[in-house]
Scaffold this active site. Structure first.
Site, mmCIF file in Angstrom:
data_model
loop_
_atom_site.group_PDB
_atom_site.id
_atom_site.type_symbol
_atom_site.label_atom_id
_atom_site.label_comp_id
_atom_site.label_asym_id
_atom_site.label_seq_id
_atom_site.Cartn_x
_atom_site.Cartn_y
_atom_site.Cartn_z
ATOM 1 N N GLY A 10 0.850 -1.203 0.000
ATOM 2 C CA GLY A 10 0.000 0.000 0.000
ATOM 3 C C GLY A 10 0.872 1.234 0.000
ATOM 4 N N PHE A 113 -12.472 22.050 13.512
ATOM 5 C CA PHE A 113 -12.944 20.756 13.040
ATOM 6 C C PHE A 113 -13.801 20.119 14.118
ATOM 7 C CE2 PHE A 113 -12.007 17.719 9.538
ATOM 8 C CZ PHE A 113 -11.790 18.652 8.549
ATOM 9 N N GLN A 229 -17.657 4.394 10.547
ATOM 10 C CA GLN A 229 -18.028 5.800 10.587
ATOM 11 C C GLN A 229 -18.875 6.194 9.379
ATOM 12 O OE1 GLN A 229 -15.041 9.314 10.256
ATOM 13 N NE2 GLN A 229 -15.830 9.337 12.347
ATOM 14 N N HIS A 231 -20.030 9.459 7.603
ATOM 15 C CA HIS A 231 -19.682 10.879 7.576
ATOM 16 C C HIS A 231 -20.971 11.680 7.417
ATOM 17 C CE1 HIS A 231 -17.933 14.686 6.299
ATOM 18 N NE2 HIS A 231 -16.734 14.230 6.610
ATOM 19 N N LEU A 241 -17.892 12.747 -0.982
ATOM 20 C CA LEU A 241 -17.659 13.443 0.284
ATOM 21 C C LEU A 241 -17.675 14.966 0.132
ATOM 22 C CD1 LEU A 241 -16.620 13.215 3.284
ATOM 23 C CD2 LEU A 241 -14.322 13.382 2.335
ATOM 24 N N THR A 243 -16.290 17.865 2.533
ATOM 25 C CA THR A 243 -15.418 17.881 3.708
ATOM 26 C C THR A 243 -16.053 18.528 4.938
ATOM 27 O OG1 THR A 243 -13.327 18.669 4.607
ATOM 28 C CG2 THR A 243 -14.322 20.036 2.918
ATOM 29 N N GLU A 244 -15.664 17.998 6.099
ATOM 30 C CA GLU A 244 -16.056 18.596 7.368
ATOM 31 C C GLU A 244 -15.497 20.011 7.482
ATOM 32 O OE1 GLU A 244 -16.058 15.885 10.704
ATOM 33 O OE2 GLU A 244 -14.917 17.312 11.884
ATOM 34 N N ARG A 275 -18.532 13.168 14.663
ATOM 35 C CA ARG A 275 -19.253 12.731 13.465
ATOM 36 C C ARG A 275 -20.390 11.762 13.772
ATOM 37 N NH1 ARG A 275 -14.145 11.999 9.285
ATOM 38 N NH2 ARG A 275 -13.892 14.234 8.896
ATOM 39 N N HIS A 342 -17.925 6.059 5.470
ATOM 40 C CA HIS A 342 -16.722 6.844 5.203
ATOM 41 C C HIS A 342 -15.443 6.202 5.707
ATOM 42 C CE1 HIS A 342 -14.305 10.363 4.511
ATOM 43 N NE2 HIS A 342 -14.042 10.547 5.788
ATOM 44 N N GLU A 366 -5.494 3.093 7.997
ATOM 45 C CA GLU A 366 -6.880 2.644 8.179
ATOM 46 C C GLU A 366 -6.981 1.124 8.282
ATOM 47 O OE1 GLU A 366 -9.663 4.518 5.521
ATOM 48 O OE2 GLU A 366 -11.377 3.418 6.320
ATOM 49 N N ARG A 377 -13.889 8.159 15.100
ATOM 50 C CA ARG A 377 -12.706 8.951 14.798
ATOM 51 C C ARG A 377 -13.070 10.416 14.626
ATOM 52 N NH1 ARG A 377 -10.711 11.037 10.224
ATOM 53 N NH2 ARG A 377 -11.983 9.843 8.750
#
Lengths: 566, 384, 300
Positions: A10, A113, A229, A231, A241, A243-244, A275, A342, A366, A377
């Site tokens: 990875g 955040f 999670q 999102h 997505l 974003t937050e 979240r 998410h 992850e 998270r």
């Protein structure tokens, strides 16, 4: 057969950071990735990275916020390491070239955040993950002599020597179709989560639980797998997505009554609660008939509250996503969102150095569960997790490699895996298509193992997953070639996804309480007495008996569990 | 708003297929899929792959125009498959069928998958694509101007999809050209105040015959880029910094050519073409044409010039003395030059940093709590 | 209609037949040209490579002069490169009031000031959008029947689409084909019609530059074009004046005539090749002259 001191699977943030750290530690390093490294899903991380770098901040505050965000399921020793080392890591990134945005004094700017008690998120517009990933890849190009890159190589199995130590992998060069044994003193799994188990998901098509399943198959325990999670802000139509960072910059959530409903659920933090809390609030509004849109299954995210110029500079990417994927100018009108799968807090269980229970096998990012995220998270902690524990795994693996000789690497598995691929290609077109099974899996998980769960739904999901596992044994593919046969790799990925899904469902059935992302309508309260513990999942010795459940304790250092309020 | 669901429609895709193992030539393969019109061409291809033929080869991952995997040509234009709507693609299709091909300027491996290592990444590596700052690092972050980081975020936003490389017209005739993506990457370092070797980088990129002066200014990359990186604009900035600011004189006549035109316009108000060539080669003065390098070039161009004179294409008087604007206007032009060029630092408006005036306007619509009616509801899908 | 007319430099220098043919064609189309003879070179993108503010200020000066022309509906140019270079400067000037004020301060010495929102159209755009192809069709005296014409746009007038106002409503990148059709000619499509002529690198990389020109000319020849038409005099320089050298680089005989846009329009409006200055081309437009005599002969 090539062999390396440290072999990393990875090439997202965790993998590249591990590679650079291991190279720094003097090891001969190789990094294997089924896609080109800059295509890794870390590229999609938008909002930023948390670190207590403001002089008025303290890493302990960051750590407490993280513990609270985790609903007290996170291991506090690991959280302390992550948060205390965060400022140094962010400065390191800055030094190697990450283009963090600045304030008017030229220092790193910080944005608000979710779940954070102060502004501590460093960012590059809303392409933070991309900016960091590309800078790490710049460094990999720079250090090409120390780090061999196997780009577009797909791993089919982990190898163990006669002592059970991990000693390499079997992999297929996607481009040529050739298979090879890649030997190693240490293997670090850094191949991300399993978002494709769900449909829809914010996760990329490549996020198929490969590392989770590979580790599980060789006997490594998985932990916190029930903690999925959702999102709070994903596009209704395709799950992409938003974003937050949008809420961090001041955007608000509205229901069909035009109410800023978060007042009811989190009167202090409002849209910037953790979240799990925000997603649950949205889902409640939708279930109670206050959703928006033709099908009343969405919520409005109103970014017009943010000054337009600021949005265009700091949230460029979601301006484009709104325009290109939803036909909405987010600077002028609200956009319809809903909670969407998410992230998986769980993964391969590791210690604070990334070591799994299998000697020579590490995991970071992850794919791993240290556990710093516990039940939920916090936004902008995932980039941090990948970098801190990627680095630590790389350093540790390099140190271990320096003290050992190259193990005897068994070759037999190569033939088995080649035969396995040939067998998939040769399957008659009598079963189901791989794509059909994948779709049914995704829809099942999103229906029954989502924001709200109960025993009955989870049992249904488990039965479905078992059936799909059976069906996958005869699922067919069309491509019979060797060059870039994505079809056959998809069939192997389906197997990884089904193993990951089963572990998720079994853990969710097991945890009979509500904590973090796991909300059981049949057990709506948190139950610290019974369930302040991790659920570990291992495969039965022969693999046939299905997942085995056990427990491990939560490490508490300085923050005792308390009621969680935002 | 997007919630106005438009029903699925049928779309026909014509995919360029190539199987390197078959020994057959590339061919076209058609599939009809059904999706909402604003779904992406990639989703269309994935549906064809899932339902009809799993062997269709295309790299893809994020579906959201951030991973850069799915660079292709759609109806002949380079771009991301995930970033192009089906209805939009159909509107531009010649016969109503959406054509998808692999990108150009790179060898095809299979179907829509090209060898990016052989071209794109090789060129990226050419520009020393990492920050050069080997000295001791500060304890905390480098203190740099706020705008500088917003500025280089534009090139940092490059997702390395190769769309610009695919259709670079300079590369088409001159495959060695470093090209738009790699040169945009180069600006990411030249524009980074933390990089310590900007001048060395600029000398390198100016002196290389395949460097910044090999760009033909065709705007193909500007149009192709799905992320607004503006590669050609970055190349022009590299030229400005190398030439105007750093006074680097390259061996490719690049800087001389630019100085020549700039000076001629100051002297005449208009372009004096007859002086342009010799001065670009020989040096930027009236005597430049007597420079040996210019002589050689002039000699090779002589038949062309003579022919033009004979055909009265070029007025001999204009060829010799050029055409000018009226004296008073010429003086005004000279004053503009003097004023702008005497600024202590060269001023440059960067719209990526400043944005547009209309951007600072207050939002036209905003939802007031308790009044859901004010949520704008458009009846037509406003996707584009 | 009355327009503030910016002919550009090259049309009065190396391609005088362009300026001349425009002057001949304009009255036939009822266009009143008020020439901006005080205006300066647009910088052809090169001054912007040297100093962006300088290029913006020089073009703001031209725009301000155009805005002073009483009764002019818009500014018109006859050069793709002028269009592109000026549009780029105008984009910055129009985007930011502060910057506009900064540039206008430099112009103030001359008593000039540019106000946001000038309309600047190439002759091609004006033909399609202001005059209209239907009207043009009705004005054609001598349809270009059987004349096979390949369009060559020039990069600056087709990219980038946003800046140049090209979208599905305004398909300005298709106007040449429609125009040729409206004039009665046959459109020849070929690979290079929207590609680069190579002119911008003629002094830096002559080989690549001529290869580009030669390749497109060859493609047009293979597609059986009688001639090309271009709205860009700089493209004309590389495609026509440099054609003998391009032939050597690509190793084939080309002999492809290249017409300026007003020349093609003039031909259809009944003007003779000679009065349109076609004899001044380096590549003699034999095919066009032959076509023209054949049409005249047939009519007689």
């Amino acid at each position: 057969m090539p062999a390396h001191d440290v072999l990393i699977i990875g090439a997202g943030l965790a993998g590249q950071r591990a590679a650079l750290a291991a190279a720094q530690g003097g090891a001969d390093v190789a990094i294997v990735s089924k896609v080109h490294p800059v295509r890794s899903h870390s590229v999609a991380a938008a909002g930023g990275i948390n670190a207590a770098i403001n002089v008025a901040d303290d890493w302990r505050s960051h750590a407490y916020d993280t513990v609270k965000g985790s609903d007290f399921l996170g291991d506090q020793d690991a959280i302390e390491i992550m948060c205390s080392q965060a400022p140094k890591e962010v400065m390191h990134l800055e030094h190697i070239g990450v283009t963090f945005h600045r304030n008017d004094s030229g220092e790193l700017d910080l944005r608000a955040f979710g779940g954070a008690s102060m502004k501590r998120t460093a960012y590059v517009a809303d392409i933070t993950g991309q900016a960091i990933l590309h800078v790490l890849y710049e460094q990999l190009m720079k250090h090409h002599e120390q780090v061999t890159r196997y780009e577009e190589w797909f791993v089919t199995s982990l190898l163990q020597d006669e002592n059970g130590c991990c000693c390499g992998v079997i992999a297929r060069d996607v481009r040529s179709g050739q298979m090879d044994v890649l030997g190693a003193k240490n293997v670090i799994l850094a191949c991300g989560g399993a978002g494709q188990v769900y449909s829809p998901t914010t996760n990329a098509l490549i996020v198929t639980g490969d590392g989770i399943a590979q580790a599980y198959r060789v006997g490594a325990p998985l932990m916190d797998m029930e903690m999925i999670q959702y999102h709070p802000t994903t596009l209704v139509e395709n799950g992409l997505l938003i974003t937050e960072g949008a809420r961090g910059e001041g955007a608000v959530l509205l229901n069909s009554e035009g109410e800023r409903f978060m007042e009811k659920y989190a009167p202090n933090k409002m849209e910037l609660a953790s979240r799990d809390v925000v997603s649950r609030a949205e889902q409640t509004e939708i279930l109670e008939g206050r959703g928006v849109g033709a099908r009343k299954d969405g919520i409005y995210l109103d970014i017009t509250k943010v000054p337009r110029k600021r949005t265009l500079e700091a949230l460029r990417e979601i301006v484009n996503i709104g325009k290109d994927f939803a036909g909405v100018d987010i600077t002028r009108e609200p956009i319809m969102i809903r909670p969407g799968q998410h992230y998986i807090m769980g993964g391969v269980k590791t210690d604070v150095n990334g070591a799994t229970s299998i000697e020579g096998l590490y995991a970071a990012g992850e794919v791993a569960c240290v556990s710093v995220h516990g039940g939920n998270r916090l936004g902008a902690n995932s980039l941090l997790d990948t970098l801190i524990f990627g680095r630590r795994a790389g350093e540790h693996a390099a140190a271990r490699a320096a003290q050992m000789a190259m193990p005897q690497i068994p070759q037999a598995r190569l033939g088995e895996d080649m035969a396995m691929i040939d067998a998939i290609i040769a399957r008659p077109h009598t079963g189901r298509r791989v794509s059909e099974i994948k779709q049914e899996l995704g829809e099942t998980m999103n229906k029954y193992v989502a924001v709200y769960r109960d025993e009955e739904g989870l049992r249904t999901a488990h039965e479905t997953v078992r059936r799909l596992k059976d069906e996958s044994g005869s699922a067919y593919v069309d491509d019979r070639g060797t060059v870039f046969n994505q079809d056959v790799l998809g069939a192997i990925e389906l197997g990884y996804m089904l193993d990951s899904a089963e572990a998720i469902v079994v853990s969710a059935i097991e945890r009979k309480e509500s904590r973090g992302a796991q909300f059981r309508t049949d057990f709506p309260e948190r139950d610290d007495e019974q369930w302040l513990k991790h659920i570990d999942i291992t495969t039965s010795a022969d693999g046939a008996g299905g997942p085995q459940v056990s427990y491990s304790p939560v490490t508490i250092t300085q923050w005792q569990p308390e009621e969680r309020k935002y | 708003m997007a919630e106005t669901h438009r029903p699925p429609e049928q779309f026909t895709l014509r995919l360029r297929r190539y199987d390197p193992e078959s020994g057959d030539a590339p061919y076209w393969d058609e599939h009809t899929i059904e999706l909402e019109p604003h779904r992406s061409v990639l989703e269309g291809i994935l549906q064809a792959k899932a339902k009809f033929d799993g062997s269709i080869g295309i790299r893809c991952s994020c579906r959201a125009a951030i991973c850069g995997s799915c660079g292709v040509r759609i109806n002949g234009e380079p771009g991301l498959a995930c970033h192009t709507h089906l209805d939009h693609a159909r509107a531009y299709a010649k016969d109503g069928v959406i054509e998808v091909e692999p990108m150009g300027n790179m060898p095809v491996i299979k179907d829509m998958i090209v060898d990016m290592d052989a071209v794109h990444w090789k060129k990226v590596k050419r520009v020393t694509p990492w920050l050069l700052n080997e000295g001791p690092q500060p304890e905390r972050e480098h203190i740099v101007p706020r705008e500088s980081m917003v500025d280089i975020t534009q090139t940092m936003a490059c997702i390395q999809c190769g769309a610009c490389v695919s259709d670079c017209l300079a590369m088409e005739v001159d495959p060695g050209f470093i090209g738009p993506a790699a040169l945009a990457k180069a600006y990411r370092f030249v524009g980074d105040p933390r990089d310590e070797e900007q001048r060395e980088r600029l000398i390198d990129l100016s002196q290389d015959p395949l460097g910044i002066y090999d760009c033909t200014h065709c705007f193909k990359c500007v149009q192709a880029c799905p992320k607004d990186v503006n590669p050609m604009g970055q190349i022009m900035r590299l030229r400005r910094i190398a030439g105007s600011d750093q006074k680097i004189v390259d061996q490719n006549n690049g800087h001389r050519h630019e100085e020549t035109i700039t000076t001629l316009i100051k002297g005449y108000g208009l372009l004096h073409e007859a002086e342009m060539l010799p001065r670009s080669y020989g040096g930027n003065s009236w005597f430049g044409k007597f420079h040996p390098a210019a002589g050689k070039e002039l000699l090779s161009s002589l038949p062309v010039v003579l022919r033009a004179l004979v055909k009265r294409k070029v007025n001999p008087k204009i060829a010799m003395f050029g055409h000018k604007i009226p004296r008073q206007d010429l003086n005004a032009v000279k004053k503009i030059y003097e004023k702008v060029e005497s600024r202590p630092t060269r001023y440059e408006l960067n719209l990526y940093v400043t944005g547009y005036d209309e951007d600072v306007e207050e939002p036209v619509a905003s939802v007031v709590a308790g009044n859901a009616q004010s949520v704008p509801q458009s009846t037509e899908g406003s996707t584009n | 209609m009355k327009v503030a007319y910016w002919p550009g430099c090259v049309s009065r220098g190396f391609t005088p037949e362009l300026h001349g043919s425009m002057a001949k064609v304009a009255p036939l189309l009822d266009i009143e040209l008020v020439e901006l003879d005080r205006a300066n070179c647009c910088g052809c993108g090169v001054i912007a490579e040297h100093n962006q503010e300088l290029a913006d200020t020089l073009n703001a000066r031209t725009f301000a002069l155009a805005q002073q022309v009483q009764g002019a509906e818009l500014m018109m140019n006859i050069c793709s490169t002028c269009q592109g270079a000026q549009s780029e400067c105008q984009e910055r000037l129009d985007a930011n009031a502060q910057y506009r004020a900064h540039v206008n301060e430099t112009l103030a010495g001359e008593g000039l000031s540019y106000e946001k929102g000038l309309t600047n159209k190439n002759f091609l755009w004006l033909l399609v959008e202001e005059i209209g192809l239907d009207k043009l069709r009705s004005m054609v005296k001598r349809p270009l029947t059987n004349l096979k014409v390949g369009p060559f746009y020039g990069c600056y007038i087709v990219r980038p689409r946003n800046r140049l106002g090209i979208d599905s409503e305004n398909q300005r990148d298709q106007y040449l084909e429609r125009l040729i059709d409206a004039l009665g000619g046959t459109v020849i499509e070929y690979a290079g019609m929207r590609k680069c002529c190579g002119f911008p690198i003629i002094t830096m990389n002559k080989e690549a530059s001529l290869k580009q020109a030669g390749m497109h000319l060859g493609d047009a020849l293979d597609a059986d074009a009688d001639c090309l038409v271009t709205p860009c005099p700089l493209c004309h320089l590389n495609l026509d004046m440099q054609q003998p050298l391009a032939e050597k680089v690509v190793g084939r005989e080309l002999q492809m005539p290249v017409l300026h846009l007003p020349q093609l329009v003039g031909l259809a409006l009944g003007l003779e090749p000679k009065e349109l200055g076609m004899s001044r081309h380096v590549v003699k437009p034999t095919s066009v002259i032959d076509w023209s005599s054949a049409v005249v002969g047939a009519a007689a």
